[in-house]
Design an enzyme around this catalytic site. Structure first.
Site, PDB file in Angstrom:
ATOM      1  N   TYR A   1       0.009  -2.026 -11.953  1.00  0.00           N
ATOM      2  CA  TYR A   1      -1.402  -1.905 -12.862  1.00  0.00           C
ATOM      3  C   TYR A   1      -0.921  -0.627 -14.038  1.00  0.00           C
ATOM      4  O   TYR A   1      -2.537  -0.720 -14.257  1.00  0.00           O
ATOM      5  CB  TYR A   1      -2.307  -1.487 -11.593  1.00  0.00           C
ATOM      6  CG  TYR A   1      -1.632  -1.540 -10.517  1.00  0.00           C
ATOM      7  CD1 TYR A   1      -2.665  -2.421  -9.889  1.00  0.00           C
ATOM      8  CD2 TYR A   1      -1.001  -1.031  -9.199  1.00  0.00           C
ATOM      9  CE1 TYR A   1      -2.697  -3.989  -8.724  1.00  0.00           C
ATOM     10  CE2 TYR A   1      -0.851  -1.590  -7.916  1.00  0.00           C
ATOM     11  CZ  TYR A   1      -1.227  -2.784  -7.393  1.00  0.00           C
ATOM     12  OH  TYR A   1      -1.613  -3.573  -6.428  1.00  0.00           O
TER      13      TYR A   1
ATOM     14  N   TYR B   1      -9.772   5.099 -11.882  1.00  0.00           N
ATOM     15  CA  TYR B   1      -9.639   5.439 -11.498  1.00  0.00           C
ATOM     16  C   TYR B   1      -9.249   7.517 -10.690  1.00  0.00           C
ATOM     17  O   TYR B   1      -9.705   7.792 -10.546  1.00  0.00           O
ATOM     18  CB  TYR B   1      -8.575   5.520 -10.047  1.00  0.00           C
ATOM     19  CG  TYR B   1      -7.834   3.909  -9.859  1.00  0.00           C
ATOM     20  CD1 TYR B   1      -9.439   2.608  -9.543  1.00  0.00           C
ATOM     21  CD2 TYR B   1      -6.738   3.654 -10.310  1.00  0.00           C
ATOM     22  CE1 TYR B   1      -8.429   1.684  -8.984  1.00  0.00           C
ATOM     23  CE2 TYR B   1      -6.613   2.429 -10.054  1.00  0.00           C
ATOM     24  CZ  TYR B   1      -7.736   0.890  -9.355  1.00  0.00           C
ATOM     25  OH  TYR B   1      -7.237   0.273  -8.764  1.00  0.00           O
TER      26      TYR B   1
ATOM     27  N   ARG C   1       2.702  -1.552  -5.633  1.00  0.00           N
ATOM     28  CA  ARG C   1       3.401  -0.168  -6.884  1.00  0.00           C
ATOM     29  C   ARG C   1       4.635   0.317  -6.359  1.00  0.00           C
ATOM     30  O   ARG C   1       5.258   0.483  -6.920  1.00  0.00           O
ATOM     31  CB  ARG C   1       1.924   0.706  -5.835  1.00  0.00           C
ATOM     32  CG  ARG C   1       1.939   1.804  -6.976  1.00  0.00           C
ATOM     33  CD  ARG C   1       1.015   2.924  -6.072  1.00  0.00           C
ATOM     34  NE  ARG C   1      -0.282   2.299  -5.706  1.00  0.00           N
ATOM     35  CZ  ARG C   1      -1.029   2.315  -6.861  1.00  0.00           C
ATOM     36  NH1 ARG C   1      -1.172   2.267  -8.375  1.00  0.00           N
ATOM     37  NH2 ARG C   1      -2.010   1.353  -6.372  1.00  0.00           N
TER      38      ARG C   1
ATOM     39  N   CYS D   1     -13.271   3.715 -28.487  1.00  0.00           N
ATOM     40  CA  CYS D   1     -15.112   4.557 -28.044  1.00  0.00           C
ATOM     41  C   CYS D   1     -15.488   4.305 -27.589  1.00  0.00           C
ATOM     42  O   CYS D   1     -16.545   3.423 -26.880  1.00  0.00           O
ATOM     43  CB  CYS D   1     -15.657   3.133 -29.565  1.00  0.00           C
ATOM     44  SG  CYS D   1     -14.918   3.852 -31.408  1.00  0.00           S
ATOM     45  N   GLU D   2     -15.247   5.192 -26.532  1.00  0.00           N
ATOM     46  CA  GLU D   2     -15.557   5.956 -25.622  1.00  0.00           C
ATOM     47  C   GLU D   2     -14.662   7.292 -25.079  1.00  0.00           C
ATOM     48  O   GLU D   2     -14.275   7.571 -24.954  1.00  0.00           O
ATOM     49  CB  GLU D   2     -14.908   4.400 -24.560  1.00  0.00           C
ATOM     50  CG  GLU D   2     -15.116   3.095 -24.094  1.00  0.00           C
ATOM     51  CD  GLU D   2     -15.997   2.625 -22.968  1.00  0.00           C
ATOM     52  OE1 GLU D   2     -16.872   3.694 -22.555  1.00  0.00           O
ATOM     53  OE2 GLU D   2     -16.963   1.392 -23.803  1.00  0.00           O
TER      54      GLU D   2
ATOM     55  N   ARG E   1      -5.622   3.177 -15.444  1.00  0.00           N
ATOM     56  CA  ARG E   1      -5.565   3.509 -14.304  1.00  0.00           C
ATOM     57  C   ARG E   1      -6.661   4.990 -14.432  1.00  0.00           C
ATOM     58  O   ARG E   1      -7.312   5.055 -13.953  1.00  0.00           O
ATOM     59  CB  ARG E   1      -4.309   3.835 -13.563  1.00  0.00           C
ATOM     60  CG  ARG E   1      -3.662   2.436 -13.454  1.00  0.00           C
ATOM     61  CD  ARG E   1      -2.255   3.133 -12.942  1.00  0.00           C
ATOM     62  NE  ARG E   1      -3.122   2.746 -11.443  1.00  0.00           N
ATOM     63  CZ  ARG E   1      -2.466   4.259 -10.523  1.00  0.00           C
ATOM     64  NH1 ARG E   1      -2.358   5.420 -11.648  1.00  0.00           N
ATOM     65  NH2 ARG E   1      -3.157   5.188  -9.600  1.00  0.00           N
TER      66      ARG E   1
ATOM     67  N   GLY F   1       0.727  -1.400  -0.078  1.00  0.00           N
ATOM     68  CA  GLY F   1       0.392   0.221  -0.151  1.00  0.00           C
ATOM     69  C   GLY F   1       0.521   1.575  -0.267  1.00  0.00           C
ATOM     70  O   GLY F   1       0.060   2.475  -0.131  1.00  0.00           O
TER      71      GLY F   1
ATOM     72  N   GLU G   1       3.931  -6.963   1.591  1.00  0.00           N
ATOM     73  CA  GLU G   1       3.620  -7.025   0.103  1.00  0.00           C
ATOM     74  C   GLU G   1       2.950  -5.838  -0.671  1.00  0.00           C
ATOM     75  O   GLU G   1       2.220  -5.207  -0.911  1.00  0.00           O
ATOM     76  CB  GLU G   1       2.336  -8.231   0.103  1.00  0.00           C
ATOM     77  CG  GLU G   1       2.130  -8.669   1.356  1.00  0.00           C
ATOM     78  CD  GLU G   1       0.451  -9.304   1.301  1.00  0.00           C
ATOM     79  OE1 GLU G   1       0.423 -11.039   1.432  1.00  0.00           O
ATOM     80  OE2 GLU G   1      -0.061  -8.801   1.286  1.00  0.00           O
TER      81      GLU G   1
HETATM   82  C1  LIG Z   1      -3.233  -5.284  -3.817  1.00  0.00           C
HETATM   83  C2  LIG Z   1      -2.718  -5.869  -3.099  1.00  0.00           C
HETATM   84  C3  LIG Z   1      -1.413  -5.356  -2.158  1.00  0.00           C
HETATM   85  C4  LIG Z   1      -0.569  -4.555  -2.479  1.00  0.00           C
HETATM   86  O1  LIG Z   1      -1.281  -3.569  -3.210  1.00  0.00           O
HETATM   87  P1  LIG Z   1       0.197  -2.112  -3.485  1.00  0.00           P
HETATM   88  O2  LIG Z   1      -0.517  -0.691  -3.402  1.00  0.00           O
HETATM   89  O3  LIG Z   1       0.844  -2.421  -4.967  1.00  0.00           O
HETATM   90  O4  LIG Z   1       1.465  -2.475  -2.743  1.00  0.00           O
HETATM   91  C5  LIG Z   1      -0.583  -6.621  -1.237  1.00  0.00           C
HETATM   92  N1  LIG Z   1      -1.480  -7.435  -0.684  1.00  0.00           N
HETATM   93  C6  LIG Z   1      -2.804  -7.380  -1.316  1.00  0.00           C
HETATM   94  C7  LIG Z   1      -3.221  -8.455  -0.142  1.00  0.00           C
HETATM   95  C8  LIG Z   1      -3.248  -7.222  -2.084  1.00  0.00           C
HETATM   96  O5  LIG Z   1      -4.136  -7.442  -2.473  1.00  0.00           O
END
Ligand SMILES: *Cc1c(COP(=O)(O)O)cnc(C)c1O
Length: 420
Positions: free
Chosen positions: A374, A319, A279, A345-346, A315, A239, A276
């Site tokens: 992404y 978003y 991004r 075509c959007e 993206r 995240g 994890e």
């Molecule tokens: C998408 C996701 C991430 C990665 O999120 P980032 O914002 O790309 O770091 C990590 N863990 C889980 C469970 C996810 O679904």
């Protein structure tokens, strides 16, 4: 990022001129810098120094085999959310003991594949999934290692589509439910509870939501340990955001600032930390190289029509995401209140809207920056557009790491039945 730099006014990636890549591979093409991936990964590794930890790459951010192989070779683990990602991660060379499997809708087949590969753990998101894992592990004579994904109930202040840790999110279970599931697991034969997992969202630009969520989840780790569960992993999710809008996003927390802010909770957990990140590792390591097809003036607006569209980079349409757009060569002139749009075509097909964009001529090259995460992984064939090529550059050398699709790929698997 230094990996993308100008020489004689021309944009390069690790010493390779982008016009050369475009001339040889065509456009649109994603271009990835190996060094940028490595630097971002090592920045995370350095940030966790002093802790027992593993940085897992969120495969959904960029699932190209070459990108995955790069990270596997650097020692990273993988965070997967589908059987397809498990297939890719194993093919790319990730040690299954470094693979964690999240997702609210794991099917039987996906669970069985994960058990078969002996992955490190499943991040369990519901009571039904847990029962399913117990049943399938039993049938297949396996032991399943699981972490409970808790939803710590914090708001992240990002786009609602990428916020996952608030009370009304489909992801995870409440802390109260997690306690109940942990109790139930004690009665299970084939499931071993070894971790607590959380992931509160993506592109988070502040530290407070992380600090709050990780502190709550860390307390759960301690509580479960006190109740006799052999918790060995605290998975804090991903995240961490990156600046996409160079003028307005300002400074975002660095990995070091992030880890230092949550370090007390990580240390208090007393177990191995998993993170994890997707991004943070991949976004700035890639750009989307595209060619201007037409210029068009319509009333007060200027349109730059590129050969890249929403099917290549979703993206902005999905978003309202911002990507900087740079001229690959040229004088640096700008056109104001311009839209960079694709041929789909959007009306929602745009890469950039109402912006000061490079005043480029037809057939000029543009680079859509920070598109390594992404980007291709969300690309589709909408409007029967072959998906773009992907190129990786390492120290002046470059290679196509995914061929541009051909028209024949568009109809692969399609059948006109005999009754027609
Ligand atoms: C998408 C996701 C991430 C990665 O999120 P980032 O914002 O790309 O770091 C990590 N863990 C889980 C469970 C996810 O679904």
């Amino acid at each position: 990022m230094d990996e993308f730099h100008r020489e004689g006014g021309v944009l390069h990636c690790e010493g390779a001129p982008l016009p050369d890549i475009a001339a040889s591979v065509g456009t649109p093409t994603y271009v990835y810098s190996y060094a940028a991936i490595e630097n971002a990964y090592l920045e995370l590794v350095d940030a966790f120094a002093g802790l027992d930890f593993m940085v897992c790459f969120a495969v959904k951010a960029n699932s190209n085999l070459a990108v995955l192989r790069s990270l596997a070779s650097m020692g990273a683990g993988a965070d997967i959310v589908s059987g397809g990602e498990l297939y890719r991660a194993v093919r790319a060379g990730f040690d299954p003991k470094k693979i964690v499997f999240a997702g609210v809708g794991k099917t039987e087949a996906e669970i069985v594949s994960g058990l078969g590969e002996r992955i490190l753990l499943f991040n369990v998101e519901s009571a039904s999934e847990l029962e399913n894992i117990e049943r399938l592990a039993n049938i297949h004579g396996k032991k399943a290692r699981v972490a409970l994904r808790v939803n710590p109930g914090v708001e992240t202040g990002t786009h609602e589509h990428i916020s996952t840790g608030h009370a009304e999110s489909k992801f995870g279970v409440t802390v109260e439910e997690a306690r109940g599931l942990a109790r139930r697991i004690k009665g299970f034969k084939c499931v071993e509870l070894i971790g607590v997992h959380q992931h509160i969202g993506s592109q988070i630009s502040k530290l407070e939501p992380h600090v709050e969520a990780i502190s709550r989840s860390s307390a759960l780790v301690s509580e479960l340990k006190e109740r006799g569960h052999d918790i060995r992993f605290f998975n804090i999710g991903g995240g961490l955001g990156v600046p996409y809008d160079y003028e307005n996003d300002g400074e975002l927390p660095t990995p070091a600032q992030f880890v230092d802010a949550v370090r007390p909770s990580l240390e208090a957990s007393g177990v191995k930390i998993l993170c994890e990140m997707g991004r943070y590792i991949a976004a700035r390591a890639g750009l989307l190289l595209t060619r201007v097809v037409y210029r068009k003036e319509s009333g007060v607006k200027s349109y730059i029509v590129s050969d890249a569209a929403m099917n290549d980079l979703l993206r902005p349409s999905l978003y309202g995401a911002h990507h900087e757009v740079a001229a690959v060569a040229g004088t640096g002139g700008k056109v104001s209140d311009a839209d960079l749009v694709g041929p789909v075509c959007e009306s929602g097909d745009f890469i950039a809207k109402g912006r000061d964009l490079p005043d480029s001529a037809e057939s000029d090259l543009l680079a859509v920056l920070d598109a390594g995460a992404y980007g291709f992984s969300m690309a589709s064939n909408y409007n029967s557009r072959p998906r773009p090529a992907e190129v990786m550059v390492r120290n002046g050398n470059w290679a196509v790491v995914r061929e541009r699709e051909h028209y024949s790929d568009l109809v692969k698997g399609e059948v006109v039945p005999a009754f027609l």
